[in-house]
Design a protein around this motif. Structure first.
Motif, PDB file in Angstrom:
ATOM      1  N   GLU A 134       0.835  -1.207   0.000  1.00 17.55           N
ATOM      2  CA  GLU A 134       0.000   0.000   0.000  1.00 17.55           C
ATOM      3  C   GLU A 134       0.871   1.259   0.000  1.00 17.55           C
ATOM      4  O   GLU A 134       0.591   2.219  -0.714  1.00 17.55           O
ATOM      5  N   ALA A 135       1.914   1.247   0.818  1.00 19.36           N
ATOM      6  CA  ALA A 135       2.823   2.401   0.874  1.00 19.36           C
ATOM      7  C   ALA A 135       3.492   2.609  -0.487  1.00 19.36           C
ATOM      8  O   ALA A 135       3.617   3.744  -0.959  1.00 19.36           O
ATOM      9  N   ASN A 136       3.892   1.517  -1.118  1.00 17.33           N
ATOM     10  CA  ASN A 136       4.526   1.597  -2.438  1.00 17.33           C
ATOM     11  C   ASN A 136       3.559   2.177  -3.465  1.00 17.33           C
ATOM     12  O   ASN A 136       3.940   3.015  -4.294  1.00 17.33           O
ATOM     13  N   GLN A 137       2.304   1.755  -3.408  1.00 15.92           N
ATOM     14  CA  GLN A 137       1.309   2.284  -4.340  1.00 15.92           C
ATOM     15  C   GLN A 137       1.098   3.776  -4.120  1.00 15.92           C
ATOM     16  O   GLN A 137       0.989   4.546  -5.075  1.00 15.92           O
ATOM     17  N   LYS A 138       1.070   4.194  -2.872  1.00 19.37           N
ATOM     18  CA  LYS A 138       0.889   5.612  -2.567  1.00 19.37           C
ATOM     19  C   LYS A 138       2.077   6.421  -3.092  1.00 19.37           C
ATOM     20  O   LYS A 138       1.903   7.497  -3.669  1.00 19.37           O
ATOM     21  N   VAL A 139       3.277   5.900  -2.932  1.00 17.23           N
ATOM     22  CA  VAL A 139       4.469   6.600  -3.419  1.00 17.23           C
ATOM     23  C   VAL A 139       4.430   6.722  -4.939  1.00 17.23           C
ATOM     24  O   VAL A 139       4.763   7.779  -5.495  1.00 17.23           O
ATOM     25  N   LYS A 140       3.999   5.672  -5.639  1.00 18.55           N
ATOM     26  CA  LYS A 140       3.870   5.746  -7.096  1.00 18.55           C
ATOM     27  C   LYS A 140       2.938   6.890  -7.495  1.00 18.55           C
ATOM     28  O   LYS A 140       3.208   7.631  -8.436  1.00 18.55           O
ATOM     29  N   MET A 141       1.846   7.001  -6.765  1.00 15.72           N
ATOM     30  CA  MET A 141       0.884   8.064  -7.067  1.00 15.72           C
ATOM     31  C   MET A 141       1.453   9.436  -6.743  1.00 15.72           C
ATOM     32  O   MET A 141       1.224  10.392  -7.482  1.00 15.72           O
ATOM     33  N   GLU A 142       2.181   9.531  -5.640  1.00 13.52           N
ATOM     34  CA  GLU A 142       2.790  10.811  -5.280  1.00 13.52           C
ATOM     35  C   GLU A 142       3.791  11.250  -6.335  1.00 13.52           C
ATOM     36  O   GLU A 142       3.847  12.426  -6.697  1.00 13.52           O
ATOM     37  N   ILE A 143       4.556  10.301  -6.857  1.00 17.56           N
ATOM     38  CA  ILE A 143       5.518  10.617  -7.916  1.00 17.56           C
ATOM     39  C   ILE A 143       4.790  11.107  -9.159  1.00 17.56           C
ATOM     40  O   ILE A 143       5.173  12.118  -9.759  1.00 17.56           O
ATOM     41  N   GLN A 144       3.722  10.411  -9.546  1.00 20.75           N
ATOM     42  CA  GLN A 144       2.938  10.831 -10.707  1.00 20.75           C
ATOM     43  C   GLN A 144       2.315  12.203 -10.471  1.00 20.75           C
ATOM     44  O   GLN A 144       2.334  13.063 -11.347  1.00 20.75           O
TER      45      GLN A 144
END
Length: 156
Positions: A134-144
């Motif tokens: 979940e944290a990894n998915q959130k980071v992907k979104m933050e980067i985008q």
């Protein structure tokens, strides 16, 4: 306010939440005009489906220590539901990413809190792994989100 009566109810809640997120991300992907944001949401939906499979395997096997219930019975589901306004039928990528990040944060907190409370090593490993996903998915979104914001600033 919902409380859990046993570990199976916790796993069922997690499975239902993950399925809701699969639907949420596929719906968002359908509404996105930017291919990279659409693909991000589709990829996350696939990851969510994998989470469901992992939860189902643990639930079906039932090999965990059922005494973990004592540590989680005080968890309340309302603490793990993202406070997101879904009224916008046609969100732009900015709004969609903000909604998605809020969902990922809430789901991360749910899995992390579960991992911290259970005594079963199988459940603890599963919940920590899911929290990290979940944290990894959130980071992907933050980067985008940051990329899109930067591109907007450069265009202005």
């Amino acid at each position: 306010m919902e409380r859990y009566n046993n570990i199976d109810e916790v796993l069922n809640f997690a499975i239902e939440q993950e399925q809701g997120e699969v639907d949420f991300y596929n719906d968002l992907a359908d509404k996105m005009s930017l291919p990279k944001v659409e693909q991000l949401f589709r990829d996350i939906a696939i990851e969510k489906q994998n989470h469901i499979l992992k939860l189902e395997v643990i639930r079906i096997k039932g090999t965990f220590d059922h005494s973990s219930y004592d540590q989680i019975k005080e968890l309340r589901t309302e603490h793990y539901i993202a406070d997101v306004d879904y009224s916008n039928e046609d969100p732009n990528y900015h709004d969609a990413l903000i909604m998605a990040m809020a969902k990922e944060k809430a789901t991360f907190m749910f899995y992390w809190d579960l991992a911290e409370r259970v005594t079963s090593p199988d459940l603890q490993d599963l919940f920590y792994m899911l929290a990290l996903h979940e944290a990894n998915q959130k980071v992907k979104m933050e980067i985008q989100f940051d990329k899109e914001t930067q591109e907007q600033l450069e265009d202005d």
